[in-house]
Design a protein around this motif. Structure first.
Motif, mmCIF file in Angstrom:
data_model
loop_
_atom_site.group_PDB
_atom_site.id
_atom_site.type_symbol
_atom_site.label_atom_id
_atom_site.label_comp_id
_atom_site.label_asym_id
_atom_site.label_seq_id
_atom_site.Cartn_x
_atom_site.Cartn_y
_atom_site.Cartn_z
ATOM 1 N N SER A 15 0.837 -1.201 0.000
ATOM 2 C CA SER A 15 0.000 0.000 0.000
ATOM 3 C C SER A 15 0.872 1.252 0.000
ATOM 4 O O SER A 15 0.522 2.258 -0.628
ATOM 5 C CB SER A 15 -0.980 -0.003 1.170
ATOM 6 N N LEU A 18 2.032 1.782 -3.577
ATOM 7 C CA LEU A 18 0.929 2.300 -4.396
ATOM 8 C C LEU A 18 0.707 3.786 -4.156
ATOM 9 O O LEU A 18 0.497 4.554 -5.084
ATOM 10 C CB LEU A 18 -0.363 1.546 -4.080
ATOM 11 N N LEU A 19 0.793 4.173 -2.893
ATOM 12 C CA LEU A 19 0.577 5.566 -2.529
ATOM 13 C C LEU A 19 1.571 6.458 -3.272
ATOM 14 O O LEU A 19 1.195 7.478 -3.872
ATOM 15 C CB LEU A 19 0.745 5.722 -1.016
ATOM 16 N N THR A 21 3.282 5.739 -6.042
ATOM 17 C CA THR A 21 3.031 5.724 -7.494
ATOM 18 C C THR A 21 1.873 6.639 -7.862
ATOM 19 O O THR A 21 1.936 7.341 -8.874
ATOM 20 C CB THR A 21 2.663 4.305 -7.990
#
Lengths: 349, 450, 119
Positions: A15, A18-19, A21
């Protein structure tokens, strides 16, 4: 418990990644958008100048544009704009835009992309070549008219028509993939814009082993009213595929003779419901009083939902149709009485 | 920790792992398919169909209830659709005569006598109206004594003269080219039979009526996020597997012939479209005809609704109710090889990884709290498990947001990324309790009804 | 003449603006139907040139709304895509004064506008 712990750490790391990106991509997009905004003005101005330039006037490219046109995103951007302009405007103006296209050497990009492995880039390049009428793409386009990817295939077929007009239909000789109903509509639309011309291959296409080619050829006969092919169309009323027969019914009615109605009645009994409905629809357009008698005969033999359609056909062919219907035996019994009273009200309104 | 607890905990982790794997696969397929759709869509000019004489006919069926202004608005909007081969069938199912009177006045309707070939048996019809004015020739109004919705829709199917039919709720607003987009796949396919196409219905917040509190804004944002999650990460995966089951909030176009052959809508069940599509699938599978259901990853239709907790719970619990009915009536296909992937994969997937999830969540939470209170496991472990479930949920949302940023960049430009991230972080706290409560409420209602 | 151009594509919009300004018209642009309606409220133009396919308020609706409110005070020219005969008929039914199918020559548009100004 190892599995739980492993999952726990993995999901936490993931996570976080992802944050990061997400933030990165949204920033990149914002920058891209701003850049496009500044290009927008520049290209619109350039295209307008070319669009409305007087004959033989040469317009120099500005330094800024020259510099920008070395980068790929800008080239893609301006190519897109030119394509939109060519599609919207006609006449002298588009010739100037083609000059601009060649001046910026965008045709080289098109050539490169037309061999690209990504299908959508390839298809778009082929489409652009067709819209810009780039003659040297003829062979590449023709090769791809039977490509296994449906979009590349159809874009090539359209581009070929844009490039060389009705002669472009020569792809019908070689394609083995079916042309879907949707693309038949698209192709016909493309052909409608052109001046009608000779149709060399029709006889050959009508004998094609590709059923969709037969259907498309029949559609051509219908939409361009090619009376010369009457007998060929008539033969196809006996074709073993019901969709071909359906199109033959519709096409023959666009080039109809006195005998057409009789021919259609002759096949009526054997046809499935859809084709029967189509025959009735076509016959109601002929408005031939001679069709009344066979229609009345059919009225007694068919099922209720077809009966309504037959009765409707009778009324459209003959103004006194309702009186005729009322004289029929069984006119007072269900279902004919309901049908008649319905038709009465519809004709009154 | 004794061995039973350890087995149960291991079982839970296996379930989570399996669920993650399945969701990742479906999400991957969905993203690829959505990207493909957008690429392909850039080549399609839907206007071609508007201007073609070869365009197919479609009948839109809508059922009128008591709200007169909503139905009038709906008809007006359907009439302005850019599509000529359209037939609008309005079935009056209201208590009062007001709706009918209003329709008759507005569109200059008069009774006509129509012969209906009732292929699907329905209740009797009172009167059928058509307009005297040729501008409104597309409209057919059917007056019936009050019955259930399925019966109304079946009447609509019987009257429909087109090859394709669709049904919309009267409070839904169609996007301008929604019908074109849903018809195109039917025309495009050459090898398989397409029995239905579907697009998603978006619920938009009705911001006009009441003031916006913070809670409402949060709920609304979570709903938007949930919507894009299903749109981007689930539905397209469903179509790739040719199995779009039990999905909620769809706007669908059906092939009329198949719909009739499979018996139309059933009045015993409340979930109209999901029930019909399920029966059409079974019909096709039984006849061994290759078929396909195509889904379009775009919002084609939207309806306005006020987003508050009460509405959400009542909506979701009635949805649970409908699903239970559907699961029950089709339990024959569960792990039944005769139904192929429909029975072997899709039914179990929907049952265990979608439908029962709130149930599992509820049970797991209570179980964990209970055993940690009893001192069998450490609080740390329970806490870790919570964090794990929570972060998995967030990852799912994050992937959806990321996909949105990358794929749909050109299509939507007004969103704020930080707002979305904040919503993703808050979402589990808002929606989880709601879904758990509505699950139990819905199933309780179902059991009581039985 | 005061002309309002409603068209959602920015290139075509700017091209039309460029061409019409060359003819010394006073040109206002609108990006979609609802924007067009707002701008008409503010300053009533003599001619509205509108695309048929536009987001929010479609060209046809725009034609209907303008003609309902201003009758013949505003002339309307509709831009359509080739082959949309039905749509053209509908537009005329709502009161459109002229139509031009795409692709069109901008010079032709300018001639048609001149004709309106002579009347």
């Amino acid at each position: 418990m190892y599995l739980l712990n492993l999952l726990f750490f993995l999901s936490l790391y993931f996570s976080a990644i992802l944050l990061v990106t997400m933030v990165f991509f949204s920033y990149a997009n914002k920058r891209k958008k701003n850049r496009y905004l500044s290009w927008d003005k520049e290209t619109n101005h350039l295209i307008n100048e070319y669009l409305f330039a007087e004959k033989n006037r040469v317009i120099e490219l500005s330094e800024n544009v020259k510099e920008l046109s070395k980068t790929k995103p800008f080239r893609d951007f301006i190519a897109k704009k030119i394509i939109i302009a060519v599609k919207t405007f006609s006449g002298e103006t588009t010739r100037n835009l083609k000059k601009l296209y060649l001046l910026l050497k965008l045709n080289e990009d098109t050539l490169y992309n037309s061999k690209h492995v990504f299908w959508y880039l390839k298809a778009r390049a082929i489409r652009n070549a067709g819209i810009m009428k780039l003659d040297n793409f003829h062979d590449i386009i023709f090769e791809n008219t039977n490509h296994k990817n449906d979009l590349i295939r159809i874009e090539s077929q359209i581009a070929l028509i844009r490039l060389i007009g009705f002669d472009g239909l020569k792809f019908l000789n070689i394609i083995t993939y079916p042309i879907s109903e949707w693309y038949q509509i698209v192709l016909l639309k493309e052909l409608k814009v052109l001046d009608p011309d000779h149709f060399k291959g029709i006889k050959f296409w009508l004998k094609s082993y590709n059923k969709s080619v037969i259907i498309f050829a029949l559609k051509l006969i219908g939409s361009f009213h090619l009376f010369d092919f009457y007998t060929d169309t008539q033969k196809l009323l006996q074709h073993k595929n019901k969709k071909v027969r359906l199109q033959a019914i519709q096409s023959i009615s666009k080039i109809f003779k006195e005998t057409t109605a009789t021919e259609l009645f002759a096949i009526f009994d054997k046809e499935p419901i859809e084709n029967k409905t189509a025959i009735l629809k076509e016959i109601s357009k002929f408005k031939d009083p001679n069709t009344i008698e066979p229609l009345l005969k059919l009225l007694h033999s068919e099922n209720p939902s077809l009966k309504t359609k037959i009765a409707k056909t009778i009324i459209t062919v003959d103004k006194n149709g309702i009186a005729l219907l009322e004289k029929q035996s069984g006119a007072n019994a269900h279902p004919l009485n309901t049908i008649i009273s319905q038709l009465k009200e519809e004709t009154n309104s | 920790m004794n061995w039973t607890t350890s087995i149960i905990l291991n079982f839970i982790s296996c379930y989570i792992l399996l669920s993650v794997i399945i969701h990742v696969c479906i999400a991957a397929i969905s993203i690829i398919k959505t990207k493909y759709y957008y690429n392909k869509n850039s080549f399609t000019d839907y206007n071609t169909l508007v201007s073609s004489s070869n365009a197919p006919n479609i009948s839109v069926i809508t059922v009128a209830y008591n709200q007169t202004d909503i139905i009038l608005n709906n008809v007006k909007q359907l009439l302005s659709t850019h599509y000529n081969n359209l037939e609008i069938i309005i079935i009056n199912n209201s208590n009062s005569d007001n709706v009918l009177k209003e329709l008759i006045d507005t569109y200059n309707l008069q009774p006509v006598n129509v012969f209906i070939d009732s292929k699907i048996p329905t209740e009797k019809i009172k009167t059928i109206y058509k307009s005297k004015n040729p501008i409104y020739k597309k409209i057919i109004v059917v007056d019936k004594p009050k019955t259930n919705k399925a019966d109304c829709l079946n009447t609509g199917i019987n009257i429909a003269s087109s090859k394709y039919i669709t049904h919309i709720n009267s409070n839904c607003i169609l996007e301008q080219d929604a019908i074109l987009k849903l018809l195109q796949p039917f025309l495009e396919e050459t090898t398989q039979k397409i029995i239905a196409t579907g697009g998603i219905i978006q619920t938009k917040a009705d911001t006009t009526s009441t003031p916006q509190t913070f809670l409402k804004k949060v709920i609304n944002n979570t709903l938007v996020l949930k919507h894009s999650k299903t749109l981007l990460l689930e539905y397209m995966g469903g179509t790739k597997l040719n199995e779009l089951l039990f999905s909620s909030g769809l706007f669908m176009v059906f092939d009329k012939k198949t719909a009739i052959e499979s018996g139309g809508y059933t009045s015993e069940k409340t979930g109209e479209d999901i029930e019909l599509i399920m029966r059409m699938r079974r019909y096709m599978q039984q006849n061994k005809t290759p078929y396909k259901v195509v889904f379009i990853p775009e919002n084609l239709c939207c309806k306005k609704e006020e987003p508050n907790i009460k509405n959400l719970i009542s909506k979701q619990s009635s949805w649970i109710f409908k699903l239970l009915e559907s699961f029950n009536s089709h339990k024959k296909i569960f792990f039944n090889r005769a139904y192929g992937s429909l029975g072997l994969f899709n039914y179990p997937y929907w049952l265990f990884f979608k439908f029962l999830v709130p149930f599992f969540k509820g049970v797991i939470f209570t179980y964990l709290i209970a055993i940690s209170l009893l001192g069998q496991v450490s609080w740390e472990l329970v806490f870790n498990l919570f964090i794990l479930l929570y972060s998995l949920k967030i990852i799912h949302s994050f992937i959806a947001i990321l996909t949105e940023i990358i794929i749909q960049d050109q299509h939507h430009n007004n969103y704020s990324i930080s707002k979305k991230i904040a919503t993703a972080i808050l979402e589990p706290f808002v929606l989880n309790p709601i879904s758990i409560i509505s699950f139990f409420k819905g199933s309780f209602q179902y059991i009581k009804r039985k | 003449m005061k002309i309002l151009v409603a068209e959602d594509d920015n290139l075509i919009r700017s091209a039309l603006e460029f061409r019409l300004k060359k003819d010394n018209h006073d040109v206002t642009i609108a990006v979609d139907g609802s924007d067009a309606l707002k701008k008409i409220e503010q300053d009533i133009p003599d001619i509205v040139i509108t695309d048929i396919m536009m987001p929010f308020v479609s060209g046809l609706e725009l034609v209907g709304l303008i003609k309902e409110k201003y009758q013949d005070r505003i002339k309307i020219i509709v831009l359509t895509t080739m082959g949309q005969e039905d749509v053209v008929l509908e537009a005329f039914g709502l009161g459109a004064d002229d139509f031009i199918p795409k692709p069109f020559s901008p010079n032709e548009l300018s001639v048609r506008i001149k004709r309106f100004s002579l009347k």
